[in-house]
Scaffold this motif. Structure first.
Motif, PDB file in Angstrom:
ATOM      1  N   ALA A   2       0.840  -1.198   0.000  1.00  0.00           N
ATOM      2  CA  ALA A   2       0.000   0.000   0.000  1.00  0.00           C
ATOM      3  C   ALA A   2       0.878   1.253   0.000  1.00  0.00           C
ATOM      4  CB  ALA A   2      -0.906  -0.001   1.218  1.00  0.00           C
ATOM      5  N   LEU A   3       0.276   2.358  -0.376  1.00  0.00           N
ATOM      6  CA  LEU A   3       1.005   3.626  -0.333  1.00  0.00           C
ATOM      7  C   LEU A   3       1.275   4.027   1.108  1.00  0.00           C
ATOM      8  CD1 LEU A   3      -0.743   5.814  -3.036  1.00  0.00           C
ATOM      9  CD2 LEU A   3       1.488   4.754  -3.151  1.00  0.00           C
ATOM     10  N   ASP A   4       2.432   4.588   1.318  1.00  0.00           N
ATOM     11  CA  ASP A   4       2.835   5.056   2.639  1.00  0.00           C
ATOM     12  C   ASP A   4       1.927   6.213   3.066  1.00  0.00           C
ATOM     13  OD1 ASP A   4       4.123   6.381   4.785  1.00  0.00           O
ATOM     14  OD2 ASP A   4       6.089   5.755   4.063  1.00  0.00           O
ATOM     15  N   PRO A   5       1.347   6.155   4.252  1.00  0.00           N
ATOM     16  CA  PRO A   5       0.477   7.254   4.720  1.00  0.00           C
ATOM     17  C   PRO A   5       1.185   8.610   4.745  1.00  0.00           C
ATOM     18  CG  PRO A   5       0.247   5.342   6.146  1.00  0.00           C
ATOM     19  CD  PRO A   5       1.378   5.051   5.190  1.00  0.00           C
ATOM     20  N   GLN A   6       2.481   8.633   5.023  1.00  0.00           N
ATOM     21  CA  GLN A   6       3.220   9.899   5.005  1.00  0.00           C
ATOM     22  C   GLN A   6       3.301  10.463   3.592  1.00  0.00           C
ATOM     23  OE1 GLN A   6       6.904   8.802   6.930  1.00  0.00           O
ATOM     24  NE2 GLN A   6       6.214   9.682   8.864  1.00  0.00           N
ATOM     25  N   LEU A   7       3.438   9.586   2.606  1.00  0.00           N
ATOM     26  CA  LEU A   7       3.449  10.033   1.217  1.00  0.00           C
ATOM     27  C   LEU A   7       2.092  10.610   0.840  1.00  0.00           C
ATOM     28  CD1 LEU A   7       4.787  10.239  -1.585  1.00  0.00           C
ATOM     29  CD2 LEU A   7       3.987   7.908  -2.010  1.00  0.00           C
ATOM     30  N   LEU A   8       1.026   9.948   1.249  1.00  0.00           N
ATOM     31  CA  LEU A   8      -0.322  10.441   0.953  1.00  0.00           C
ATOM     32  C   LEU A   8      -0.563  11.819   1.551  1.00  0.00           C
ATOM     33  CD1 LEU A   8      -2.371   7.163   1.412  1.00  0.00           C
ATOM     34  CD2 LEU A   8      -1.875   8.352  -0.723  1.00  0.00           C
ATOM     35  N   ASP A   9       0.047  12.087   2.697  1.00  0.00           N
ATOM     36  CA  ASP A   9      -0.119  13.395   3.345  1.00  0.00           C
ATOM     37  C   ASP A   9       0.503  14.532   2.542  1.00  0.00           C
ATOM     38  OD1 ASP A   9      -1.554  12.386   5.473  1.00  0.00           O
ATOM     39  OD2 ASP A   9       0.184  12.263   6.811  1.00  0.00           O
ATOM     40  N   ILE A  10       1.553  14.251   1.783  1.00  0.00           N
ATOM     41  CA  ILE A  10       2.249  15.333   1.080  1.00  0.00           C
ATOM     42  C   ILE A  10       1.906  15.408  -0.409  1.00  0.00           C
ATOM     43  CG2 ILE A  10       4.165  15.409   2.702  1.00  0.00           C
ATOM     44  CD1 ILE A  10       5.826  13.868   0.616  1.00  0.00           C
ATOM     45  N   LEU A  11       1.271  14.382  -0.959  1.00  0.00           N
ATOM     46  CA  LEU A  11       0.908  14.418  -2.373  1.00  0.00           C
ATOM     47  C   LEU A  11      -0.159  15.475  -2.635  1.00  0.00           C
ATOM     48  CD1 LEU A  11       0.732  10.663  -3.402  1.00  0.00           C
ATOM     49  CD2 LEU A  11       2.489  12.332  -3.994  1.00  0.00           C
ATOM     50  N   ALA A  12      -0.027  16.161  -3.770  1.00  0.00           N
ATOM     51  CA  ALA A  12      -0.994  17.188  -4.162  1.00  0.00           C
ATOM     52  C   ALA A  12      -1.174  17.136  -5.673  1.00  0.00           C
ATOM     53  CB  ALA A  12      -0.505  18.568  -3.741  1.00  0.00           C
ATOM     54  N   CYS A  13      -2.259  17.701  -6.134  1.00  0.00           N
ATOM     55  CA  CYS A  13      -2.539  17.769  -7.563  1.00  0.00           C
ATOM     56  C   CYS A  13      -1.405  18.544  -8.251  1.00  0.00           C
ATOM     57  CB  CYS A  13      -3.877  18.471  -7.798  1.00  0.00           C
ATOM     58  SG  CYS A  13      -4.346  18.539  -9.544  1.00  0.00           S
ATOM     59  N   PRO A  14      -0.920  18.052  -9.383  1.00  0.00           N
ATOM     60  CA  PRO A  14       0.167  18.759 -10.067  1.00  0.00           C
ATOM     61  C   PRO A  14      -0.281  20.014 -10.815  1.00  0.00           C
ATOM     62  CG  PRO A  14      -0.444  16.799 -11.292  1.00  0.00           C
ATOM     63  CD  PRO A  14      -1.240  16.776 -10.010  1.00  0.00           C
ATOM     64  N   ASP A  15      -1.581  20.288 -10.867  1.00  0.00           N
ATOM     65  CA  ASP A  15      -2.060  21.506 -11.508  1.00  0.00           C
ATOM     66  C   ASP A  15      -1.697  22.707 -10.629  1.00  0.00           C
ATOM     67  OD1 ASP A  15      -3.252  23.166 -13.348  1.00  0.00           O
ATOM     68  OD2 ASP A  15      -5.213  22.220 -13.258  1.00  0.00           O
ATOM     69  N   THR A  16      -1.907  23.901 -11.121  1.00  0.00           N
ATOM     70  CA  THR A  16      -1.453  25.109 -10.430  1.00  0.00           C
ATOM     71  C   THR A  16      -2.087  25.322  -9.054  1.00  0.00           C
ATOM     72  OG1 THR A  16      -3.111  26.398 -11.621  1.00  0.00           O
ATOM     73  CG2 THR A  16      -0.897  26.315 -12.570  1.00  0.00           C
ATOM     74  N   HIS A  18      -2.594  22.965  -6.746  1.00  0.00           N
ATOM     75  CA  HIS A  18      -1.919  22.067  -5.799  1.00  0.00           C
ATOM     76  C   HIS A  18      -2.820  21.623  -4.647  1.00  0.00           C
ATOM     77  CE1 HIS A  18       1.705  22.874  -7.996  1.00  0.00           C
ATOM     78  NE2 HIS A  18       1.606  24.169  -7.756  1.00  0.00           N
ATOM     79  N   ALA A  19      -4.053  21.277  -4.971  1.00  0.00           N
ATOM     80  CA  ALA A  19      -5.019  20.844  -3.959  1.00  0.00           C
ATOM     81  C   ALA A  19      -4.668  19.434  -3.456  1.00  0.00           C
ATOM     82  CB  ALA A  19      -6.426  20.845  -4.544  1.00  0.00           C
ATOM     83  N   PRO A  20      -5.120  19.100  -2.254  1.00  0.00           N
ATOM     84  CA  PRO A  20      -4.884  17.751  -1.719  1.00  0.00           C
ATOM     85  C   PRO A  20      -5.602  16.692  -2.556  1.00  0.00           C
ATOM     86  CG  PRO A  20      -5.755  19.229  -0.023  1.00  0.00           C
ATOM     87  CD  PRO A  20      -5.828  19.958  -1.320  1.00  0.00           C
ATOM     88  N   LEU A  21      -5.134  15.460  -2.424  1.00  0.00           N
ATOM     89  CA  LEU A  21      -5.706  14.329  -3.142  1.00  0.00           C
ATOM     90  C   LEU A  21      -6.339  13.364  -2.148  1.00  0.00           C
ATOM     91  CD1 LEU A  21      -2.661  13.649  -5.472  1.00  0.00           C
ATOM     92  CD2 LEU A  21      -4.763  14.825  -6.100  1.00  0.00           C
ATOM     93  N   THR A  22      -7.446  12.756  -2.559  1.00  0.00           N
ATOM     94  CA  THR A  22      -8.055  11.711  -1.739  1.00  0.00           C
ATOM     95  C   THR A  22      -7.707  10.362  -2.361  1.00  0.00           C
ATOM     96  OG1 THR A  22     -10.139  11.857  -2.955  1.00  0.00           O
ATOM     97  CG2 THR A  22      -9.953  13.151  -0.933  1.00  0.00           C
ATOM     98  N   HIS A  23      -7.466   9.395  -1.519  1.00  0.00           N
ATOM     99  CA  HIS A  23      -7.015   8.072  -1.949  1.00  0.00           C
ATOM    100  C   HIS A  23      -8.170   7.081  -1.913  1.00  0.00           C
ATOM    101  CE1 HIS A  23      -4.692   4.221  -0.948  1.00  0.00           C
ATOM    102  NE2 HIS A  23      -4.492   4.462  -2.224  1.00  0.00           N
ATOM    103  N   ASP A  24      -8.344   6.344  -2.993  1.00  0.00           N
ATOM    104  CA  ASP A  24      -9.303   5.242  -3.049  1.00  0.00           C
ATOM    105  C   ASP A  24      -8.490   3.965  -3.230  1.00  0.00           C
ATOM    106  OD1 ASP A  24     -11.145   3.266  -3.710  1.00  0.00           O
ATOM    107  OD2 ASP A  24     -12.405   4.616  -4.871  1.00  0.00           O
ATOM    108  N   ALA A  25      -8.287   3.248  -2.136  1.00  0.00           N
ATOM    109  CA  ALA A  25      -7.437   2.056  -2.156  1.00  0.00           C
ATOM    110  C   ALA A  25      -8.018   0.957  -3.036  1.00  0.00           C
ATOM    111  CB  ALA A  25      -7.218   1.552  -0.729  1.00  0.00           C
TER     112      ALA A  25
END
Length: 59
Positions: A2-16, A18-25
């Motif tokens: 699974a993706l690391d929860p710390q990675l999920l905390d810092i990932l953001a949309c690459p568009d200008t 930079h909004a947070p992303l929600t994960h659907d496992a």
């Protein structure tokens, strides 16, 4: 693996915005909370390329 929860905390949309992303496992996707783009997770690696994203419900 699974993706690391710390990675999920810092990932953001690459568009200008930079909004947070929600994960659907189950679907193996990340969805932007602002524009609704859906990013695939392939082999446990998020593919955060705007050209590879598909439009979501909010787009």
């Amino acid at each position: 693996m699974a993706l690391d929860p710390q990675l999920l905390d810092i990932l953001a949309c690459p568009d200008t915005h930079h909004a947070p992303l929600t994960h659907d496992a189950d679907a193996q996707t990340l969805t932007c909370t602002e524009c609704g783009r859906v990013f695939e997770i392939r082999d446990d690696i998020p593919v955060l390329l705007l050209d590879e994203a598909r439009p979501g419900d909010a787009a």
